[in-house]
Enzyme design. Structure first.
Site, PDB file in Angstrom:
ATOM      1  CD1 TRP A  82      36.723  34.829  48.205  1.00  0.00           C
ATOM      2  CD2 TRP A  82      35.249  36.969  48.065  1.00  0.00           C
ATOM      3  NE1 TRP A  82      35.678  35.441  49.419  1.00  0.00           N
ATOM      4  CE2 TRP A  82      35.193  36.503  49.371  1.00  0.00           C
ATOM      5  CE3 TRP A  82      34.482  38.293  47.450  1.00  0.00           C
ATOM      6  CZ2 TRP A  82      34.115  37.430  50.185  1.00  0.00           C
ATOM      7  CZ3 TRP A  82      33.923  38.914  48.332  1.00  0.00           C
ATOM      8  CH2 TRP A  82      33.707  38.434  49.672  1.00  0.00           C
TER       9      TRP A  82
ATOM     10  CG  HIS B  76      37.815  37.490  32.925  1.00  0.00           C
ATOM     11  ND1 HIS B  76      37.338  37.341  34.105  1.00  0.00           N
ATOM     12  CD2 HIS B  76      39.190  37.503  33.107  1.00  0.00           C
ATOM     13  CE1 HIS B  76      38.124  37.476  35.018  1.00  0.00           C
ATOM     14  NE2 HIS B  76      39.230  37.665  34.281  1.00  0.00           N
TER      15      HIS B  76
ATOM     16  NE  ARG C 292      26.917  52.358  40.564  1.00  0.00           N
ATOM     17  CZ  ARG C 292      25.653  52.463  41.286  1.00  0.00           C
ATOM     18  NH1 ARG C 292      25.093  54.080  41.072  1.00  0.00           N
ATOM     19  NH2 ARG C 292      25.148  51.882  41.982  1.00  0.00           N
TER      20      ARG C 292
END
Length: 301
Positions: free
Chosen positions: A39, A91, A113
């Site tokens: 995104w 990452h 979560r």
């Protein structure tokens, strides 16, 4: 300058950044897995090119530089040949990246979560041929337990480690990643965004990103670009926007953009489990960061 921490997983190695020559204006998009990486890449692409139409797959324009499953020399050559403002995926947390003057470092956080459940769906969507052709152990993409709640606690209770024989996706590693940015959030070269804020006000967050990147755009143009970057619009363009399409990574490119929703963890965790989880987060993050992780900037106002 502090020595960089080296991060290694079955799919990445931060040491590969050593071969990259930065330019003023470069943008490094550094996110924990499944927190909005693609995104943010798309939002940067639209602002830099002033269009939602890309001339080739996003993963080629904005490559994952330190992935070991790609040809690093080819990626470095591609980035060297690019004449436009470069924006690169990783990452790797901020303490594992070269911090260069004139470079913008962007991180996107998400309720851990939700990120965990999204990663599970992504792992299940990896094509078996991509695992074997990439030299990965097929067991890497297999869940460690059939019980989803047991898998959740394995993820939540694992200790932080910069090296992993799997994907290195744990609660401790996610919190650590965001914390490396949080502790430098006042640095003008560092920008923290949150998945919840992107969902709630995409035009407003695109405006903020334009400011971070020093790109001028009218309100009308920002509204137009934001409309082209909604989750549903990106899902319809999965074959050009999903990461790894060049390597045929997914069983379904469309399913990479599975739902984009938040709060699915409510179906898994009862009140006692939420309390236990909250206690675990408190061990890993100071209160303000813990709150931000679960609410975004709007939750701190």
């Amino acid at each position: 300058m502090a020595e960089l921490r080296r991060y290694r997983t079955v799919v990445s190695d931060s040491a590969l950044w050593a071969g990259f020559e930065f330019r003023t204006g470069d943008v490094v998009i550094s996110t924990p897995a499944k927190c909005g990486t693609t995104w943010m890449q798309m939002l940067c692409a639209m602002l830099i090119f002033d269009t939602a139409e890309l001339h080739r797959p996003l993963t080629e324009i904005s490559p994952w530089l330190d992935a070991v499953t790609y040809d690093t020399a080819a990626i470095l050559a591609e980035l060297e040949s690019q004449q436009h403002r470069r924006f690169i995926k990783t990452h790797t947390p901020l303490d594992g990246l070269p911090f260069e003057a004139g470079v913008t470092y962007i991180c996107v956080g998400r309720d851990p979560r939700d990120a965990m459940l999204s990663f599970e769906h992504a792992a299940a969507n990896i094509h078996p041929d991509a695992i074997t052709s990439g030299g990965l152990d097929p067991q890497v993409s297999q869940p460690p337990s059939e019980d989803p709640l047991e898998r959740f606690w394995l993820w939540a209770d694992a200790e932080f480690t910069p090296e992993s024989s799997t994907f290195g996706v744990t609660l401790a590693n996610l919190v650590h990643h965001v914390r490396t940015f949080w502790e430098r959030r006042d640095d003008p070269q560092v920008a923290l965004f949150h998945y919840a804020d992107l969902k709630a006000d995409l035009p407003g967050q695109l405006r903020r990103l334009a400011t971070v990147l020093s790109i001028e755009a009218s309100e009308q143009r920002l509204e137009q670009l934001a409309a082209a970057a909604t989750f549903d619009r990106m899902r319809k363009r999965a074959d050009e926007l999903a990461p790894g399409v060049d390597a045929k990574l997914w069983r379904s490119n469309t399913n990479f953009f599975r739902s984009g929703t938040s709060g699915q963890w409510h179906d898994l965790l009862d009140p006692a489990a939420v309390e236990r989880y909250t206690g675990r987060v408190a061990e890993l993050a100071p209160p303000e960061l813990a709150k931000w992780l679960h609410t975004g900037w709007s939750g701190l106002r």
